[in-house]
Design a protein around this motif. Structure first.
Motif, PDB file in Angstrom:
ATOM      1  N   LYS A  66      -0.885  -0.753   1.325  1.00  0.00           N
ATOM      2  CA  LYS A  66      -1.407   0.310   0.462  1.00  0.00           C
ATOM      3  C   LYS A  66      -0.437   1.481   0.393  1.00  0.00           C
ATOM      4  N   ASP A  67       0.122   1.846   1.545  1.00  0.00           N
ATOM      5  CA  ASP A  67       1.089   2.955   1.581  1.00  0.00           C
ATOM      6  C   ASP A  67       2.344   2.631   0.775  1.00  0.00           C
ATOM      7  N   ARG A 116      -2.868  -4.189   5.961  1.00  0.00           N
ATOM      8  CA  ARG A 116      -3.518  -3.681   4.740  1.00  0.00           C
ATOM      9  C   ARG A 116      -3.181  -2.208   4.508  1.00  0.00           C
ATOM     10  N   LYS A 117      -3.181  -1.426   5.568  1.00  0.00           N
ATOM     11  CA  LYS A 117      -2.868  -0.008   5.434  1.00  0.00           C
ATOM     12  C   LYS A 117      -1.430   0.185   4.969  1.00  0.00           C
ATOM     13  N   GLY A 122       2.753   1.472  -2.021  1.00  0.00           N
ATOM     14  CA  GLY A 122       2.678   1.861  -3.419  1.00  0.00           C
ATOM     15  C   GLY A 122       3.271   3.225  -3.689  1.00  0.00           C
ATOM     16  N   ASN A 123       3.396   4.058  -2.644  1.00  0.00           N
ATOM     17  CA  ASN A 123       3.920   5.418  -2.815  1.00  0.00           C
ATOM     18  C   ASN A 123       5.364   5.575  -2.353  1.00  0.00           C
ATOM     19  N   LYS A 132       5.516  -4.646  -4.011  1.00  0.00           N
ATOM     20  CA  LYS A 132       4.436  -3.830  -3.454  1.00  0.00           C
ATOM     21  C   LYS A 132       4.559  -2.347  -3.807  1.00  0.00           C
TER      22      LYS A 132
END
Length: 434
Positions: free
Chosen positions: A326-327, A322-323, A329-330, A281
């Motif tokens: 997405k986070d 989901r949030k 990835g950083n 992820k």
């Protein structure tokens, strides 16, 4: 059920760990995990009568030899944790390996509503006995049943591994046992490179070293949500298709909030954490077989007095996951403090956990890990389970044998279990037997 230990020994890697690999530093994600052992049991029916089982567990047994070989690849498991230095001393002291005899047939154990407390006899470790220099990092108990069936109990220190690490190890061990080759299993030990240790405090679950020292009476039961139940739950929802896991989580969290309301006579705030596997992820993605604890926490909260329907729980839990994904990835970003994406939810959880006015819940999913692919030479397991653990409001979710249903292992204060079982959603959608 009575379990008799027939032998106990330390198993070391077949090839000594080189001095250059002696000190294995843990990552800050490892630092954050609670002080505990993670249990797993895989159950195998008799294959070719008792002869096949005997060949696996005799003194020159196939399981022990293959364990020695796979430990060469997973060498930190044979070491010991030095908590003052926050590293694993990879001294090849060995993993504890026991062979035991069980005085019942396997179907007698599984052919009824399973008593979780009995399953603790199939592992030889206390859940809270971890992190001391004398504590082994891995304990394996091979249990033989009267019918020739087998149960392989694995207990791994959470300080150095999560469910994904355990799944990689078991799959590798089974592959070596069956094929005599470990060529396809290549764990990566770079976690501390990506997530250097920071001297952080672990999640304060305050797990006693011995179950008998717990300050409350715990209860553990398995609630199975089969394919039909999940289909019915999905039909109750509107909007985009929701994962089976989030449907089951929504029913479980709703029920736990109902228990809390019944106990306190009012609607209190509830806070839920869901560990998320970081492998695959992040950007760039971490390898699937990266060793260690590589997970962050997705959090969700219901405010005191808030009236939530089933759909609301589904939306809240799905949005939280989901949030966080997405986070993720950083997380490895060098431009931003990516590590805060992992650490901040832990810090928030630590603070919330100590708030006596908040109903704190923890749901962890072991679904999609290849436990049912672990063939040691007797075929694939017919079931996998955890055991009774001294927790309140902890749920461990696992695939069923067919991979179409979900089995939820619910750990509660014993006084809460009857209230949980009487919840309308649990009555409507869950069953209680394997």
């Amino acid at each position: 059920m009575k379990v008799q230990i027939l032998s106990k020994k330390f198993v070391k890697p077949s090839t000594p760990t080189p001095p250059s690999l002696r000190n294995y530093k843990i990552s800050f994600a490892d630092e954050l995990t609670p002080t505990m052992n993670v249990p797993l049991i895989l159950y195998y029916p008799a294959s070719n009568g008792n002869t096949a089982t005997t060949s696996l567990v005799s003194d020159s047994n196939q399981l022990k030899r293959s364990l020695e070989r796979i430990l060469t690849r997973f060498y930190p498991l044979a070491g010991r944790y030095i908590k003052q230095s926050r590293l694993i001393d990879c001294n090849d002291q060995g993993v504890v390996y026991l062979v035991a005899k069980v005085n019942v047939q396997l179907h007698d154990l599984l052919g009824q509503e399973v008593e979780a407390g009995e399953l603790n006899q199939l592992i030889s470790c206390e859940i809270g006995a971890a992190d001391e220099a004398s504590d082994p990092l891995l304990v394996i108990q091979v249990n033989t049943f009267e019918c020739g069936g087998l149960a392989v109990g694995v207990c791994c220190s959470h300080r150095i591994g999560d469910a994904s690490t355990i799944a990689s190890f078991i799959y590798g061990w089974a592959t070596v046992s069956q094929t005599n080759s470990s060529d396809g299993i290549c764990p990566s030990f770079d976690a501390a490179t990506f997530f250097p240790g920071r001297g952080l405090d672990n999640l304060p679950f305050n797990i006693p070293r011995s179950m008998k020292d717990a300050d409350f009476k715990s209860a553990t039961k398995m609630f199975a949500f089969n394919k039909k139940a999940i289909s019915t739950l999905r039909a109750m929802c509107h909007g985009p298709r929701v994962s089976s896991l989030q449907l089951v989580n929504a029913i479980l969290w709703k029920a736990l909030i109902g228990v809390d309301h019944a106990k306190h006579g009012r609607s209190r705030a509830s806070f839920l954490i869901q560990p998320v596997n970081l492998r695959g992820k992040t950007n760039p993605p971490l390898p699937q077989h990266t060793f260690g604890n590589l997970w962050g926490l997705a959090t969700a909260q219901v405010r005191a007095g808030e009236n939530m329907a089933f759909q609301d729980f589904v939306d809240l839990l799905g949005g939280s996951i989901r949030k966080y994904v997405k986070d993720c990835g950083n997380v490895l970003s060098k431009e931003e403090d990516g590590y805060k994406i992992v650490i901040d939810p832990f810090m928030k959880s630590n603070k919330t956990m100590s708030d006596s006015e908040v109903n704190f819940c923890s749901f962890t999913s072991w679904c999609k890990f290849p436990f049912y692919e672990a063939d040691f030479g007797l075929g694939k397991p017919i079931w996998s389970s955890v055991v009774k653990m001294p927790f309140k409001n902890l749920v461990i979710l696992m695939d069923d044998k067919e991979g179409e249903g979900i089995e939820a292992w619910v750990h509660l204060d014993a006084a809460d279990m009857s209230l949980f079982e009487e919840d309308s959603g649990i009555i409507a959608f869950a069953t209680f037997s394997v």
